[in-house]
Design a protein around this motif. Structure first.
Motif, PDB file in Angstrom:
ATOM      1  N   ASP A 122       0.923  -1.122  -0.003  1.00  0.00           N
ATOM      2  CA  ASP A 122      -0.039   0.058  -0.114  1.00  0.00           C
ATOM      3  C   ASP A 122       1.000   1.364   0.038  1.00  0.00           C
ATOM      4  N   LEU A 123       1.871   1.126   0.654  1.00  0.00           N
ATOM      5  CA  LEU A 123       2.826   2.336   0.742  1.00  0.00           C
ATOM      6  C   LEU A 123       3.811   2.633  -0.297  1.00  0.00           C
ATOM      7  N   ALA A 124       3.922   1.310  -1.149  1.00  0.00           N
ATOM      8  CA  ALA A 124       4.871   1.497  -2.214  1.00  0.00           C
ATOM      9  C   ALA A 124       4.285   1.940  -3.375  1.00  0.00           C
ATOM     10  N   GLY A 125       2.999   2.039  -3.620  1.00  0.00           N
ATOM     11  CA  GLY A 125       2.251   2.471  -4.632  1.00  0.00           C
ATOM     12  C   GLY A 125       3.221   3.285  -5.792  1.00  0.00           C
ATOM     13  N   GLU A 126       3.340   4.481  -5.419  1.00  0.00           N
ATOM     14  CA  GLU A 126       4.087   5.157  -6.312  1.00  0.00           C
ATOM     15  C   GLU A 126       5.585   5.614  -5.823  1.00  0.00           C
ATOM     16  N   ALA A 127       6.141   4.716  -5.068  1.00  0.00           N
ATOM     17  CA  ALA A 127       7.378   5.191  -4.401  1.00  0.00           C
ATOM     18  C   ALA A 127       8.564   4.948  -5.448  1.00  0.00           C
ATOM     19  N   SER A 128       9.628   5.815  -5.091  1.00  0.00           N
ATOM     20  CA  SER A 128      10.562   6.054  -6.120  1.00  0.00           C
ATOM     21  C   SER A 128      11.508   4.844  -5.608  1.00  0.00           C
ATOM     22  N   PRO A 129      12.731   4.446  -6.231  1.00  0.00           N
ATOM     23  CA  PRO A 129      13.662   3.259  -5.922  1.00  0.00           C
ATOM     24  C   PRO A 129      14.030   3.552  -4.513  1.00  0.00           C
ATOM     25  N   ALA A 130      14.471   4.671  -4.237  1.00  0.00           N
ATOM     26  CA  ALA A 130      15.062   4.642  -2.750  1.00  0.00           C
ATOM     27  C   ALA A 130      14.017   4.654  -1.694  1.00  0.00           C
ATOM     28  N   ARG A 131      12.710   5.290  -2.076  1.00  0.00           N
ATOM     29  CA  ARG A 131      11.661   4.695  -0.746  1.00  0.00           C
ATOM     30  C   ARG A 131      11.391   3.444  -0.889  1.00  0.00           C
ATOM     31  N   LEU A 132      11.578   2.578  -1.992  1.00  0.00           N
ATOM     32  CA  LEU A 132      11.177   1.199  -2.001  1.00  0.00           C
ATOM     33  C   LEU A 132      12.080   0.351  -1.196  1.00  0.00           C
ATOM     34  N   SER A 133      13.582   0.983  -1.343  1.00  0.00           N
ATOM     35  CA  SER A 133      14.672   0.354  -0.556  1.00  0.00           C
ATOM     36  C   SER A 133      14.466   0.563   0.982  1.00  0.00           C
TER      37      SER A 133
END
Length: 85
Positions: free
Chosen positions: A33-44
């Motif tokens: 849910d949080l990962a929706g449109e997250a950048s690669p840095a945020r995914l990490s």
């Protein structure tokens, strides 16, 4: 090409190691849910956060749902400052 968050999280077996099926489902659902449109840095960052939630749950017997609630409480309701890289 943007990395698929579902694939990233589901392929990481250590992300849910030691959790019950129900806890693993709650954690993965929350992360996705949080990962929706997250950048690669945020995914990490989300992946590391998931690993820490799993570790705390496993080592101290804390429910995943309570750890997620604690993280959400620390972020507050207006934004997610913990996700800023």
């Amino acid at each position: 090409m943007r990395e698929d968050p579902a694939q990233l999280f589901l392929e990481d077996e250590a992300l849910t190691e030691g959790l019950t099926d129900e806890e693993a489902e709650v954690l993965l659902s929350w992360l996705l849910d949080l990962a929706g449109e997250a950048s690669p840095a945020r995914l990490s960052h989300l992946r590391r956060l998931g690993h820490e939630i799993t570790r705390l749950s496993r080592e101290y017997g804390l429910p995943v749902e309570e750890l997620i609630s604690l993280v959400e409480l620390s972020w507050g309701q207006d934004s997610l400052p913990g996700l800023q890289a």
